[in-house]
Motif scaffolding. Structure first.
Motif, PDB file in Angstrom:
ATOM      1  N   ASN A 175     -36.494 -37.142  62.904  1.00  0.00           N
ATOM      2  CA  ASN A 175     -37.556 -36.415  64.291  1.00  0.00           C
ATOM      3  C   ASN A 175     -38.076 -35.100  63.610  1.00  0.00           C
ATOM      4  OD1 ASN A 175     -34.858 -35.655  65.110  1.00  0.00           O
ATOM      5  ND2 ASN A 175     -35.820 -35.593  66.778  1.00  0.00           N
ATOM      6  N   LEU A 176     -37.632 -34.825  62.399  1.00  0.00           N
ATOM      7  CA  LEU A 176     -37.791 -33.325  62.035  1.00  0.00           C
ATOM      8  C   LEU A 176     -39.155 -33.163  61.202  1.00  0.00           C
ATOM      9  CD1 LEU A 176     -34.374 -31.412  60.777  1.00  0.00           C
ATOM     10  CD2 LEU A 176     -35.574 -31.284  64.138  1.00  0.00           C
ATOM     11  N   ASP A 177     -39.540 -32.301  61.576  1.00  0.00           N
ATOM     12  CA  ASP A 177     -41.450 -32.217  60.755  1.00  0.00           C
ATOM     13  C   ASP A 177     -41.015 -32.978  59.237  1.00  0.00           C
ATOM     14  OD1 ASP A 177     -42.565 -32.054  62.788  1.00  0.00           O
ATOM     15  OD2 ASP A 177     -42.404 -29.485  62.500  1.00  0.00           O
ATOM     16  N   LYS A 178     -39.798 -32.180  58.348  1.00  0.00           N
ATOM     17  CA  LYS A 178     -39.801 -32.370  56.871  1.00  0.00           C
ATOM     18  C   LYS A 178     -38.243 -31.736  56.603  1.00  0.00           C
ATOM     19  CE  LYS A 178     -40.338 -28.233  55.597  1.00  0.00           C
ATOM     20  NZ  LYS A 178     -41.367 -26.941  55.040  1.00  0.00           N
ATOM     21  N   VAL A 179     -38.020 -33.167  55.428  1.00  0.00           N
ATOM     22  CA  VAL A 179     -36.437 -32.775  55.223  1.00  0.00           C
ATOM     23  C   VAL A 179     -36.913 -32.363  52.739  1.00  0.00           C
ATOM     24  CG1 VAL A 179     -34.634 -33.739  54.251  1.00  0.00           C
ATOM     25  CG2 VAL A 179     -35.640 -34.525  56.161  1.00  0.00           C
ATOM     26  N   SER A 180     -36.457 -30.704  52.978  1.00  0.00           N
ATOM     27  CA  SER A 180     -36.150 -30.705  51.786  1.00  0.00           C
ATOM     28  C   SER A 180     -35.551 -31.393  50.881  1.00  0.00           C
ATOM     29  CB  SER A 180     -36.684 -29.217  51.477  1.00  0.00           C
ATOM     30  OG  SER A 180     -37.126 -27.919  52.362  1.00  0.00           O
ATOM     31  N   VAL A 181     -35.680 -31.891  49.768  1.00  0.00           N
ATOM     32  CA  VAL A 181     -34.446 -32.714  48.904  1.00  0.00           C
ATOM     33  C   VAL A 181     -34.585 -32.376  47.427  1.00  0.00           C
ATOM     34  CG1 VAL A 181     -34.058 -35.167  47.983  1.00  0.00           C
ATOM     35  CG2 VAL A 181     -35.509 -34.376  49.970  1.00  0.00           C
ATOM     36  N   TYR A 182     -33.718 -31.649  47.373  1.00  0.00           N
ATOM     37  CA  TYR A 182     -32.874 -31.126  45.818  1.00  0.00           C
ATOM     38  C   TYR A 182     -32.312 -32.391  45.041  1.00  0.00           C
ATOM     39  CZ  TYR A 182     -34.352 -26.992  47.747  1.00  0.00           C
ATOM     40  OH  TYR A 182     -34.747 -25.642  48.694  1.00  0.00           O
ATOM     41  N   VAL A 183     -32.895 -32.611  43.872  1.00  0.00           N
ATOM     42  CA  VAL A 183     -32.009 -33.677  42.968  1.00  0.00           C
ATOM     43  C   VAL A 183     -31.949 -32.826  41.874  1.00  0.00           C
ATOM     44  CG1 VAL A 183     -32.622 -35.826  41.774  1.00  0.00           C
ATOM     45  CG2 VAL A 183     -33.710 -35.205  44.213  1.00  0.00           C
ATOM     46  N   SER A 184     -30.861 -33.340  41.105  1.00  0.00           N
ATOM     47  CA  SER A 184     -29.889 -32.451  39.838  1.00  0.00           C
ATOM     48  C   SER A 184     -29.643 -34.145  39.420  1.00  0.00           C
ATOM     49  CB  SER A 184     -29.011 -31.790  39.781  1.00  0.00           C
ATOM     50  OG  SER A 184     -28.016 -31.295  38.903  1.00  0.00           O
ATOM     51  N   LEU A 185     -30.375 -33.884  37.705  1.00  0.00           N
ATOM     52  CA  LEU A 185     -30.206 -35.476  37.354  1.00  0.00           C
ATOM     53  C   LEU A 185     -30.152 -35.267  36.006  1.00  0.00           C
ATOM     54  CD1 LEU A 185     -33.329 -37.431  38.103  1.00  0.00           C
ATOM     55  CD2 LEU A 185     -30.934 -37.865  38.459  1.00  0.00           C
ATOM     56  N   PRO A 186     -28.832 -34.225  35.639  1.00  0.00           N
ATOM     57  CA  PRO A 186     -28.087 -34.141  34.142  1.00  0.00           C
ATOM     58  C   PRO A 186     -28.551 -34.720  33.177  1.00  0.00           C
ATOM     59  CG  PRO A 186     -26.376 -34.786  35.746  1.00  0.00           C
ATOM     60  CD  PRO A 186     -27.645 -35.234  36.407  1.00  0.00           C
ATOM     61  N   MET A 187     -28.795 -36.432  33.089  1.00  0.00           N
ATOM     62  CA  MET A 187     -29.018 -36.511  32.311  1.00  0.00           C
ATOM     63  C   MET A 187     -30.426 -37.364  31.784  1.00  0.00           C
ATOM     64  SD  MET A 187     -29.005 -38.682  35.486  1.00  0.00           S
ATOM     65  CE  MET A 187     -27.279 -39.737  35.900  1.00  0.00           C
ATOM     66  N   ALA A 188     -31.156 -36.911  32.287  1.00  0.00           N
ATOM     67  CA  ALA A 188     -32.927 -37.210  32.238  1.00  0.00           C
ATOM     68  C   ALA A 188     -33.695 -36.488  30.777  1.00  0.00           C
ATOM     69  CB  ALA A 188     -33.646 -36.769  33.734  1.00  0.00           C
ATOM     70  N   LYS A 189     -34.125 -36.644  30.795  1.00  0.00           N
ATOM     71  CA  LYS A 189     -34.637 -36.385  29.084  1.00  0.00           C
ATOM     72  C   LYS A 189     -35.857 -35.370  29.795  1.00  0.00           C
ATOM     73  CE  LYS A 189     -36.009 -38.314  24.885  1.00  0.00           C
ATOM     74  NZ  LYS A 189     -35.810 -38.617  24.090  1.00  0.00           N
ATOM     75  N   LYS A 190     -36.506 -37.364  30.073  1.00  0.00           N
ATOM     76  CA  LYS A 190     -38.302 -36.624  30.205  1.00  0.00           C
ATOM     77  C   LYS A 190     -38.368 -37.631  31.490  1.00  0.00           C
ATOM     78  CE  LYS A 190     -42.636 -36.818  29.045  1.00  0.00           C
ATOM     79  NZ  LYS A 190     -44.157 -37.480  27.672  1.00  0.00           N
ATOM     80  N   ILE A 191     -39.206 -36.546  32.950  1.00  0.00           N
ATOM     81  CA  ILE A 191     -39.761 -37.383  33.608  1.00  0.00           C
ATOM     82  C   ILE A 191     -40.863 -38.112  33.352  1.00  0.00           C
ATOM     83  CG2 ILE A 191     -39.934 -37.209  36.408  1.00  0.00           C
ATOM     84  CD1 ILE A 191     -37.242 -36.410  35.634  1.00  0.00           C
ATOM     85  N   THR A 192     -41.170 -39.844  34.190  1.00  0.00           N
ATOM     86  CA  THR A 192     -42.692 -40.565  33.513  1.00  0.00           C
ATOM     87  C   THR A 192     -43.277 -41.039  35.258  1.00  0.00           C
ATOM     88  OG1 THR A 192     -41.255 -41.968  33.762  1.00  0.00           O
ATOM     89  CG2 THR A 192     -41.703 -40.873  31.370  1.00  0.00           C
ATOM     90  N   TYR A 193     -42.243 -40.825  35.921  1.00  0.00           N
ATOM     91  CA  TYR A 193     -42.946 -41.152  36.874  1.00  0.00           C
ATOM     92  C   TYR A 193     -42.389 -40.291  38.390  1.00  0.00           C
ATOM     93  CZ  TYR A 193     -44.774 -43.501  41.470  1.00  0.00           C
ATOM     94  OH  TYR A 193     -45.388 -43.863  42.177  1.00  0.00           O
ATOM     95  N   GLU A 194     -42.695 -40.014  39.613  1.00  0.00           N
ATOM     96  CA  GLU A 194     -41.798 -39.618  40.758  1.00  0.00           C
ATOM     97  C   GLU A 194     -42.735 -39.562  41.783  1.00  0.00           C
ATOM     98  OE1 GLU A 194     -40.767 -35.384  39.685  1.00  0.00           O
ATOM     99  OE2 GLU A 194     -42.992 -34.449  40.037  1.00  0.00           O
ATOM    100  N   SER A 195     -41.813 -40.028  43.192  1.00  0.00           N
ATOM    101  CA  SER A 195     -42.819 -40.277  44.589  1.00  0.00           C
ATOM    102  C   SER A 195     -41.867 -39.536  45.754  1.00  0.00           C
ATOM    103  CB  SER A 195     -43.065 -41.504  44.876  1.00  0.00           C
ATOM    104  OG  SER A 195     -43.830 -41.901  45.334  1.00  0.00           O
ATOM    105  N   PRO A 196     -42.502 -38.956  46.132  1.00  0.00           N
ATOM    106  CA  PRO A 196     -43.343 -38.072  45.862  1.00  0.00           C
ATOM    107  C   PRO A 196     -43.339 -37.267  44.898  1.00  0.00           C
ATOM    108  CG  PRO A 196     -42.311 -36.716  48.005  1.00  0.00           C
ATOM    109  CD  PRO A 196     -41.582 -38.118  47.375  1.00  0.00           C
ATOM    110  N   VAL A 197     -45.038 -36.232  44.787  1.00  0.00           N
ATOM    111  CA  VAL A 197     -44.309 -35.658  42.988  1.00  0.00           C
ATOM    112  C   VAL A 197     -43.693 -33.796  43.333  1.00  0.00           C
ATOM    113  CG1 VAL A 197     -46.219 -34.087  42.115  1.00  0.00           C
ATOM    114  CG2 VAL A 197     -46.503 -36.148  42.606  1.00  0.00           C
ATOM    115  N   SER A 198     -43.112 -33.733  42.798  1.00  0.00           N
ATOM    116  CA  SER A 198     -42.104 -32.857  42.777  1.00  0.00           C
ATOM    117  C   SER A 198     -43.208 -31.352  43.257  1.00  0.00           C
ATOM    118  CB  SER A 198     -41.110 -32.325  41.958  1.00  0.00           C
ATOM    119  OG  SER A 198     -41.713 -32.078  40.935  1.00  0.00           O
ATOM    120  N   THR A 199     -42.662 -30.237  44.240  1.00  0.00           N
ATOM    121  CA  THR A 199     -43.491 -29.283  44.162  1.00  0.00           C
ATOM    122  C   THR A 199     -42.740 -28.068  43.689  1.00  0.00           C
ATOM    123  OG1 THR A 199     -41.577 -28.567  45.935  1.00  0.00           O
ATOM    124  CG2 THR A 199     -43.415 -29.886  46.545  1.00  0.00           C
TER     125      THR A 199
END
Length: 357
Positions: A134-158
């Protein structure tokens, strides 16, 4: 795109993914919430929920029901109280968090998050835990060491912060799945595919699966073997070969809501298959995987007895597959109580939405 005979779950009532039905007064600006999600090479993750506060406060958020949640900074024990209540989301509690500290500070909650990333072939798919609050927002930090290239994301990273991609979840930002971050990407290294096979007196059953998911493949094979025995007796026909394969819940494939499918042209060619199963089923409540396997098997059998898959017969294909998937799953000892409850709620909601038509 080739026509599919598939099982879809009405998005509004896929209870494994619904946000909890809560009403609460916001905690104002006294609390800031950040989630740090560190994914390991096997796709499992550790989640750290950082709570920055300016004094005493109470707020709501979702916490996992089946994973232990603990304070990472043990010196803060006594400053925090968590009260869990059952929610409409199968895997989560509605958690009331009370901070008993007059001074500003920081608390960190930790828990494990299995199958944060699903991988197959050259592709990977990530979905965060449910981060409702019920807070206004959540900041989310994601570490993906196996990722070579991001092709789609939702929401868009800031932004990018060290090894983390940074996202903001709030009511004003569109998201494919409410209160979650989803990411699709190319892998740095391909994931190998393995095969499980069982030869019954009349049928060869094959399961092709990415190497990380042997337990899932074994359960799939076991369910298929038991279900085929029932379907043979019911229909009077027996397939010579049944193949089941897995695919990622990418947006182009219907996301998390298209649980499985058989190509219509394969049904019409005598039910030859293969059956495609969404790996997102690993993130659903008990019973969903088994009923989906049986549902798609019914499409194959209907093709074998001459019921074509087309617009005119879709109602019969889907209705019969849905009905038999529940009946056969119960007969082979699968717990489908949650699945039946979800189907009932979906049907009831759709009935009222359409005015009973």
């Amino acid at each position: 795109m080739k026509a599919k005979i598939s099982i879809f779950i009405i998005a509004l009532f896929a209870l494994a993914f619904l946000e909890p039905l809560l009403t609460a007064q916001p905690a104002g600006n006294k609390v800031e919430l950040s989630a740090y999600i560190d994914v390991s090479s096997d796709g499992n993750a550790t989640v750290k929920i950082a709570i920055q506060y300016k004094g005493k406060a109470t707020f709501f958020m979702t916490l996992p029901k089946f994973q232990p949640v603990y304070l990472c900074n043990e010196t803060s024990i006594g400053k925090l109280n968590i009260q869990n209540e059952t929610s409409s989301a199968y895997f989560y509690y509605n958690s009331t968090i009370t901070i008993n500290d007059d001074n500003p500070g920081r608390l960190v909650l930790c828990y494990s998050f299995p199958s944060a990333v699903l991988m197959a072939g050259t592709r990977g798919w990530f979905m965060s835990p449910l981060l409702w609050t019920n807070l206004d927002k959540v900041s989310v930090y994601v570490s993906l060491p196996m990722a070579k290239k991001i092709t789609y994301e939702s929401p868009v990273s800031t932004s990018i912060s060290g090894n983390y991609r940074v996202y903001t979840l709030s009511a004003g930002i569109p998201q494919d799945i409410g209160n979650r971050v989803t990411i699709e990407f190319d892998l740095k290294e391909n994931v190998k595919e393995n095969i499980l096979q069982e030869k019954t007196p009349q049928t060869i059953i094959t399961v092709r699966y990415p190497v990380f998911y042997r337990n899932i493949a074994e359960n799939t094979l076991k369910t298929a073997i038991k279900s085929i025995q029932y379907l043979n007796n019911l229909t009077g026909v027996t397939p010579r070969n049944v193949t089941l394969v897995f695919y990622l819940p990418e947006k182009k494939m219907g996301g998390i809501y298209a649980l499985g499918f058989v190509l219509g042209e394969d049904v019409n060619a005598g039910g030859k298959g293969p059956i495609y199963l969404n790996l997102a089923l690993t993130r659903y409540a008990p019973g969903y995987m088994e009923t989906t396997i049986i549902h798609e098997l019914v499409h194959v059998y209907l093709g074998m007895v001459g019921v074509e898959a087309n617009d005119a017969t879709r109602w019969f294909h889907e209705g019969m597959a849905q009905y038999l998937s529940i009946k056969i799953a119960e007969a082979i000892g699968t717990n489908v109580s949650e699945y039946k409850n979800d189907m009932y709620n979906s049907s009831k909601a759709l009935y009222y939405y359409t005015g009973g038509k």
